[in-house]
Design a protein around this motif. Sequence first.
Motif, PDB file in Angstrom:
ATOM      1  N   HIS A  61     -43.922 -57.267 -10.533  1.00 27.54           N
ATOM      2  CA  HIS A  61     -42.589 -57.027 -11.102  1.00 27.54           C
ATOM      3  C   HIS A  61     -41.669 -56.402 -10.044  1.00 27.54           C
ATOM      4  O   HIS A  61     -41.481 -55.190  -9.999  1.00 27.54           O
ATOM      5  N   LYS A  62     -41.070 -57.268  -9.238  1.00 22.66           N
ATOM      6  CA  LYS A  62     -40.125 -56.813  -8.226  1.00 22.66           C
ATOM      7  C   LYS A  62     -38.936 -56.101  -8.855  1.00 22.66           C
ATOM      8  O   LYS A  62     -38.375 -55.163  -8.283  1.00 22.66           O
ATOM      9  N   GLU A  63     -38.544 -56.549 -10.065  1.00 15.83           N
ATOM     10  CA  GLU A  63     -37.325 -56.045 -10.707  1.00 15.83           C
ATOM     11  C   GLU A  63     -37.414 -54.576 -11.110  1.00 15.83           C
ATOM     12  O   GLU A  63     -36.399 -53.965 -11.457  1.00 15.83           O
ATOM     13  N   PHE A  64     -38.601 -53.977 -11.071  1.00  7.00           N
ATOM     14  CA  PHE A  64     -38.756 -52.580 -11.488  1.00  7.00           C
ATOM     15  C   PHE A  64     -38.594 -51.595 -10.330  1.00  7.00           C
ATOM     16  O   PHE A  64     -38.545 -50.388 -10.549  1.00  7.00           O
ATOM     17  N   SER A  65     -38.525 -52.106  -9.098  1.00  4.43           N
ATOM     18  CA  SER A  65     -38.517 -51.235  -7.927  1.00  4.43           C
ATOM     19  C   SER A  65     -37.147 -51.113  -7.280  1.00  4.43           C
ATOM     20  O   SER A  65     -36.339 -52.045  -7.326  1.00  4.43           O
TER      21      SER A  65
ATOM     22  N   PHE B 191     -49.382 -35.044 -12.471  1.00  2.36           N
ATOM     23  CA  PHE B 191     -48.594 -34.894 -13.702  1.00  2.36           C
ATOM     24  C   PHE B 191     -47.098 -34.949 -13.436  1.00  2.36           C
ATOM     25  O   PHE B 191     -46.310 -35.181 -14.365  1.00  2.36           O
ATOM     26  N   THR B 192     -46.708 -34.724 -12.191  1.00  3.47           N
ATOM     27  CA  THR B 192     -45.280 -34.711 -11.840  1.00  3.47           C
ATOM     28  C   THR B 192     -45.072 -35.541 -10.575  1.00  3.47           C
ATOM     29  O   THR B 192     -44.849 -34.999  -9.497  1.00  3.47           O
ATOM     30  N   SER B 193     -45.163 -36.847 -10.716  1.00  2.00           N
ATOM     31  CA  SER B 193     -45.005 -37.748  -9.579  1.00  2.00           C
ATOM     32  C   SER B 193     -43.670 -37.520  -8.877  1.00  2.00           C
ATOM     33  O   SER B 193     -42.612 -37.546  -9.506  1.00  2.00           O
ATOM     34  N   LEU B 194     -43.741 -37.266  -7.565  1.00  2.41           N
ATOM     35  CA  LEU B 194     -42.557 -36.942  -6.752  1.00  2.41           C
ATOM     36  C   LEU B 194     -41.767 -35.800  -7.381  1.00  2.41           C
ATOM     37  O   LEU B 194     -40.541 -35.756  -7.320  1.00  2.41           O
ATOM     38  N   GLY B 195     -42.465 -34.876  -8.019  1.00  2.00           N
ATOM     39  CA  GLY B 195     -41.822 -33.714  -8.616  1.00  2.00           C
ATOM     40  C   GLY B 195     -41.098 -34.008  -9.914  1.00  2.00           C
ATOM     41  O   GLY B 195     -40.549 -33.101 -10.536  1.00  2.00           O
ATOM     42  N   GLY B 196     -41.094 -35.281 -10.321  1.00  3.94           N
ATOM     43  CA  GLY B 196     -40.310 -35.659 -11.493  1.00  3.94           C
ATOM     44  C   GLY B 196     -38.912 -36.094 -11.113  1.00  3.94           C
ATOM     45  O   GLY B 196     -37.985 -36.046 -11.927  1.00  3.94           O
ATOM     46  N   PHE B 197     -38.768 -36.552  -9.857  1.00  6.33           N
ATOM     47  CA  PHE B 197     -37.462 -37.032  -9.368  1.00  6.33           C
ATOM     48  C   PHE B 197     -37.631 -38.406  -8.724  1.00  6.33           C
ATOM     49  O   PHE B 197     -37.126 -38.679  -7.637  1.00  6.33           O
ATOM     50  N   MET B 198     -38.346 -39.285  -9.390  1.00  5.76           N
ATOM     51  CA  MET B 198     -38.640 -40.598  -8.817  1.00  5.76           C
ATOM     52  C   MET B 198     -37.391 -41.472  -8.756  1.00  5.76           C
ATOM     53  O   MET B 198     -36.799 -41.794  -9.784  1.00  5.76           O
ATOM     54  N   ASP B 199     -37.029 -41.853  -7.540  1.00  9.59           N
ATOM     55  CA  ASP B 199     -35.862 -42.718  -7.347  1.00  9.59           C
ATOM     56  C   ASP B 199     -36.258 -44.075  -6.780  1.00  9.59           C
ATOM     57  O   ASP B 199     -35.402 -44.856  -6.362  1.00  9.59           O
ATOM     58  N   PHE B 200     -37.567 -44.364  -6.778  1.00  9.81           N
ATOM     59  CA  PHE B 200     -38.032 -45.659  -6.281  1.00  9.81           C
ATOM     60  C   PHE B 200     -38.226 -46.662  -7.412  1.00  9.81           C
ATOM     61  O   PHE B 200     -38.694 -47.769  -7.177  1.00  9.81           O
ATOM     62  N   TYR B 201     -37.900 -46.255  -8.650  1.00 10.50           N
ATOM     63  CA  TYR B 201     -37.893 -47.164  -9.794  1.00 10.50           C
ATOM     64  C   TYR B 201     -36.464 -47.348 -10.286  1.00 10.50           C
ATOM     65  O   TYR B 201     -35.635 -46.431 -10.167  1.00 10.50           O
ATOM     66  N   THR B 202     -36.183 -48.492 -10.888  1.00 17.65           N
ATOM     67  CA  THR B 202     -34.863 -48.707 -11.469  1.00 17.65           C
ATOM     68  C   THR B 202     -34.710 -47.829 -12.709  1.00 17.65           C
ATOM     69  O   THR B 202     -35.708 -47.420 -13.328  1.00 17.65           O
ATOM     70  N   GLN B 203     -33.476 -47.562 -13.104  1.00 20.82           N
ATOM     71  CA  GLN B 203     -33.246 -46.748 -14.298  1.00 20.82           C
ATOM     72  C   GLN B 203     -33.788 -47.440 -15.542  1.00 20.82           C
ATOM     73  O   GLN B 203     -34.317 -46.790 -16.449  1.00 20.82           O
ATOM     74  N   ASP B 204     -33.691 -48.758 -15.589  1.00 23.27           N
ATOM     75  CA  ASP B 204     -34.240 -49.499 -16.733  1.00 23.27           C
ATOM     76  C   ASP B 204     -35.748 -49.276 -16.855  1.00 23.27           C
ATOM     77  O   ASP B 204     -36.273 -49.113 -17.963  1.00 23.27           O
ATOM     78  N   PHE B 205     -36.440 -49.284 -15.715  1.00 22.68           N
ATOM     79  CA  PHE B 205     -37.889 -49.078 -15.742  1.00 22.68           C
ATOM     80  C   PHE B 205     -38.233 -47.636 -16.117  1.00 22.68           C
ATOM     81  O   PHE B 205     -39.176 -47.390 -16.884  1.00 22.68           O
TER      82      PHE B 205
END
Length: 304
Positions: free
Chosen positions: A213-217, A271-285
């Motif tokens: 799923h390329k569209e999620f990244s 429990f807190t991937s990237l501290g809970g600030f993941m910006d490598f996923y789209t907002q939709d995902f």
Amino acid sequence: MKRIILAIVNLLANLKILTPIKVARLKHFYKFHKFPNYEHPKDLNEKMNWIKFYGDTSKWANLADKYKVREFIESKGYGDTLVKLYGKWDSVEQIDWESLPNQFIMKMNNGSGDVIICRDKSKFDIESAKKRIAKLFSIEYGVTTGEPHYADIKPCVIAEELLDATHQPIPTSSLIDYKIWCFNGKIDYIWACYNRTPEGTDVGVYDREWNYHKEFSVFTHHYREGKQIIPKPVCLDKMIACASKLSEGFPVLRCDLYEVDGKVYFGEMTFTSLGGFMDFYTQDFLNMLGKEVDLSIDKNYRGE
């Protein structure tokens, strides 16, 4: 300017002037240019932070501890996935270098990505390794990322077997890290990371049927799109079963596994991937995964 602001936030966090939740709010604003809604969370980042600050995190420290978690893995019937442990030490001075084999990997029990790899002990610079480990011992992990549960982890360094990255489905410069998103035993998506260096990593999102799923990244210079689709892991069913069992009772966590020579190995629980600030996923995902997080199973949840 952004780097200056980040440096100021980190300084105030290290000085304990900012509380962890204030650090988290500012880090979220820095990443997404808007403040989060932790009180009424919707997406995955917000819900992870709700649990972090308002939920039941009583088990987090032991399970995020790369040494103590081994007992939990054994208790769940997956001791066969544990990488061989060569030693555990509470200080640099205690490390028994003579006891270590020709190849090994060393890591802090509370760190992230800071590993020391020895491929040939006769050429290994022990003094350099000592200095690096001493520096890692001095770091208060979690302070600048608003992750207070790391303060409850007593630091130690462990040495484990060095798994062979050449015995995988495709040639990679590092182990393929299968990061499995778990929602109280439910598994839908897996984030694969490989060819990892300090400068970046190749990544890709797959569903449990192993469709890409390329569209999620959101790909960046650090989180690069992989140049090829990773073949479906031979042990995917066991990986899913393992992650499902380990995540039972938790609204959300990420279980990291490896597959080498057709065998599953446990990496860590986060429990807190990237501290809970993941910006490598789209907002939709992030919104999609947020809907999978059922906060009502947390004993501290009181409803909207």
